[in-house]
Design an enzyme around this catalytic site. Structure first.
Site, mmCIF file in Angstrom:
data_model
loop_
_atom_site.group_PDB
_atom_site.id
_atom_site.type_symbol
_atom_site.label_atom_id
_atom_site.label_comp_id
_atom_site.label_asym_id
_atom_site.label_seq_id
_atom_site.Cartn_x
_atom_site.Cartn_y
_atom_site.Cartn_z
ATOM 1 N N LYS A 176 0.880 -1.171 0.000
ATOM 2 C CA LYS A 176 0.000 0.000 0.000
ATOM 3 C C LYS A 176 0.917 1.219 0.000
ATOM 4 O O LYS A 176 1.441 1.621 1.030
ATOM 5 C CB LYS A 176 -0.913 0.009 1.222
ATOM 6 C CG LYS A 176 -2.237 0.784 1.034
ATOM 7 C CD LYS A 176 -2.092 2.259 0.738
ATOM 8 C CE LYS A 176 -1.728 3.045 1.983
ATOM 9 N NZ LYS A 176 -1.669 4.530 1.683
ATOM 10 N N GLY A 229 6.975 5.225 8.379
ATOM 11 C CA GLY A 229 6.156 6.419 8.493
ATOM 12 C C GLY A 229 6.260 7.017 9.874
ATOM 13 O O GLY A 229 7.281 6.866 10.561
ATOM 14 N N SER A 230 5.201 7.681 10.306
ATOM 15 C CA SER A 230 5.239 8.406 11.572
ATOM 16 C C SER A 230 5.193 7.459 12.765
ATOM 17 O O SER A 230 4.650 6.349 12.691
ATOM 18 C CB SER A 230 4.056 9.377 11.653
ATOM 19 O OG SER A 230 2.843 8.678 11.858
ATOM 20 N N THR A 231 5.736 7.923 13.876
ATOM 21 C CA THR A 231 5.733 7.138 15.108
ATOM 22 C C THR A 231 4.312 6.903 15.595
ATOM 23 O O THR A 231 3.988 5.811 16.099
ATOM 24 C CB THR A 231 6.561 7.856 16.178
ATOM 25 O OG1 THR A 231 7.925 7.949 15.732
ATOM 26 C CG2 THR A 231 6.529 7.107 17.502
ATOM 27 N N GLY A 234 2.811 4.225 13.475
ATOM 28 C CA GLY A 234 3.521 2.990 13.792
ATOM 29 C C GLY A 234 3.045 2.377 15.096
ATOM 30 O O GLY A 234 2.945 1.148 15.218
ATOM 31 N N GLU A 251 9.869 1.302 10.710
ATOM 32 C CA GLU A 251 10.874 2.352 10.643
ATOM 33 C C GLU A 251 10.120 3.673 10.784
ATOM 34 O O GLU A 251 9.349 4.055 9.900
ATOM 35 C CB GLU A 251 11.648 2.322 9.323
ATOM 36 C CG GLU A 251 12.802 3.324 9.350
ATOM 37 C CD GLU A 251 13.480 3.492 8.013
ATOM 38 O OE1 GLU A 251 14.676 3.201 7.932
ATOM 39 O OE2 GLU A 251 12.799 3.914 7.054
ATOM 40 N N CYS A 285 13.542 10.610 7.339
ATOM 41 C CA CYS A 285 13.504 10.273 8.759
ATOM 42 C C CYS A 285 14.877 10.375 9.412
ATOM 43 O O CYS A 285 14.977 10.525 10.627
ATOM 44 C CB CYS A 285 12.922 8.880 8.960
ATOM 45 S SG CYS A 285 13.704 7.606 7.953
ATOM 46 N N GLU A 384 9.598 16.013 15.403
ATOM 47 C CA GLU A 384 10.029 15.865 14.019
ATOM 48 C C GLU A 384 9.248 16.833 13.124
ATOM 49 O O GLU A 384 8.025 16.796 13.074
ATOM 50 C CB GLU A 384 9.813 14.424 13.545
ATOM 51 C CG GLU A 384 10.386 14.161 12.166
ATOM 52 C CD GLU A 384 10.261 12.700 11.758
ATOM 53 O OE1 GLU A 384 11.207 12.170 11.165
ATOM 54 O OE2 GLU A 384 9.199 12.097 12.045
#
Length: 493
Positions: A176, A229-231, A234, A251, A285, A384
């Site tokens: 995706k 992607g973003s924390t 995730g 990651e 990142c 971030e």
């Protein structure tokens, strides 16, 4: 008429079950590029079913590991042959410089060659036992259907980091891609079919995270999810995976320190700072967004970085002379602008940039920005931003520096600039980050493992170790004694 792109499922283009499409926009010109299928749970279910059928079919499950490796090398060759097309498609889709994308496409075949070589190197071991009559050995097996959710900043490179080891290990995949960058991932799936992969081994469902992404993560036939992607996203994916006891590789975000000691080559370090935060417009990142310079070289470094930031050529990413392209989409530009405003409100000074540049192009451009008068308590230092914004701070001692560098929820990467070999090893050991660069920044190889510490991720990408992320370990015990069975109430060993 705007081109329409369908899903890629079972080796063919498949229209969205809803009949709906969404538009992708060139971030430099704000013109429409194409319309992509808006995937939903029904589309994901069809893709996972195709991947599951391919995983169980003899054309894939009984294909020798050496032949799997040959298919990966074929795919690498095709990427090399189509590198210019892929570079241009990716550049107009996410705004990254054409010269950077050419470099990524030139390097990308090496990932498939590397994992193609590993495909027939996955092996188990014979385990010593206490009994002469018992043979115990292990073997590694593929997991099944792997879901890969990939971001917009380097679509093909980050997709490859997931699917190359997954395919080498014998899994099938459903990808995706980000809704902002669907085109090249769909093209990759077409090239996989051309390379000889059986239908259904590589599938792509385009669409939005809340629709197609969520449906993929929660699908009951998924054996593993790999996400970049973003924390925050995730964390939700990890919770879903844990609830069903499936594996996940994540990651996630970063707020990486780039550290310049007093004995560093300051001119080189300044270029390392530029590379760390302004390459890819800071949309990476591993961006070195927190810059720590020893107080004796702080002013010199600040002057060099600021002077170069002010002369960076901003413009059309397809022009070879351009050094900084646009941010990938409108919300990302708004996010960067809001963070700079927050920093100023917190007391930061804008030493360079801090605004949209005056250009003939209408796109999502933001000037390379240097913030000073900042400290580790500020949001612009702790959170971030994912844009071309560097916060530059002085430090005095090594111990102070290590404390400042590690005072973050993230632990993805770090840069260290010093001529002192002992210090380089010592500081690298003390930093809480999965990748440490010394006197360089943004170096990468498919052979070198990459892992995020703390909130920067779970699991390993790249290197030999990544193959374990896409296999399961089975322990097999064989009793070779054909005599009478032993005491059934005693455990054997």
């Amino acid at each position: 008429m705007t081109e329409r792109l369908n899903h890629y499922i079972g080796g063919v283009a498949v229209g969205p079950s809803s009949g709906e499409f969404f538009t992708s926009t060139n971030p430099a010109t704000l013109t429409s590029l194409y319309e992509a299928a808006r995937g939903n749970a029904e589309d994901v279910d069809r893709a996972v079913a195709a991947a599951r059928a391919a995983f169980e079919s003899s054309s894939w499950s009984r294909l020798s590991p050496t032949k799997r490796g040959r298919l990966l090398r074929n795919l690498g060759d095709l990427i090399g042959e189509n590198a210019e097309e892929l570079a241009r498609l990716e550049s107009v889709d996410n705004g990254k410089l054409i010269r950077e994308m050419r470099g990524q496409m030139a390097a990308l075949p090496e990932y498939y060659y590397y994992y193609g070589g590993l495909a027939d190197k996955v092996q188990g071991a014979q385990i010593p036992t206490a009994s002469y009559d018992v043979l115990n050995y292990t073997q590694r097996e593929p997991l099944g259907v792997v879901g890969a959710i990939t971001p917009w900043n380097s679509p093909l490179t980050l997709t490859t980091s997931k699917i190359a080891p997954a395919l080498a290990a014998g899994n099938t995949v459903v990808i995706k891609p980000s809704e902002h960058t669907s085109r090249t991932v769909l093209r990759l799936a077409e090239l996989a079919t051309e390379a000889g992969f059986p239908d259904g081994v590589v599938n792509v469902v385009t669409g939005f995270g809340a629709e197609a992404g969520a449906a993929l993560v929660s699908h009951p036939d998924l054996a593993k999810i790999s996400f970049t992607g973003s924390t925050q996203t995730g964390s939700r994916i990890a919770s879903e995976a844990a609830s069903r006891f499936i594996g996940c590789t994540l990651e996630l975000g970063g707020k990486s320190p780039n550290i310049i000691f007093e004995d560093a080559d300051v001119a080189n370090a300044a270029m390392g700072v530029i590379a760390g935060i302004y390459a890819a417009a800071g949309q990476t990142c591993i961006a070195g967004s927190r810059v720590f310079a020893h107080k004796t070289v702080y002013d010199e470094l600040l002057d060099l970085v600021t002077a170069r930031a002010r002369t960076i050529r901003i413009g059309d990413p397809l022009a070879d002379s351009t050094e900084l392209g646009p941010l990938a989409f409108a919300d990302q530009l708004a996010k960067v602008e809001s963070y700079v405003d927050i920093g100023v409100a917190e007391g930061a000074s804008v030493h360079a940039g801090g605004k949209r540049p005056d250009l003939d192009l209408p796109g999502y451009f933001y000037a390379p920005t240097v913030l000073t008068d900042v400290d580790n308590s500020m949001r612009v230092v702790r959170e971030e931003i994912f844009g071309p914004v560097a916060a530059i701070m002085p430090f005095e001692t090594e111990d102070e520096l290590v404390g400042l560098a590690n005072d973050t929820e993230y632990g993805l990467a770090a840069g260290v600039w010093t001529q002192n070999l002992a210090r380089a090893h010592r500081v690298a050991r003390r930093l809480d980050a999965g990748t440490i660069w010394v006197n360089t920044y943004r170096a990468m190889s498919p052979m070198s493992p990459r892992q995020g510490f703390k909130n920067s991720g779970v699991g390993i990408e790249h290197g030999l170790e990544s193959m374990n992320e896409y296999t399961r370990l089975k322990s097999i015990w064989i009793n070779t004694d054909e005599g009478a069975a032993p005491d059934p109430f005693m455990m054997r060993n």
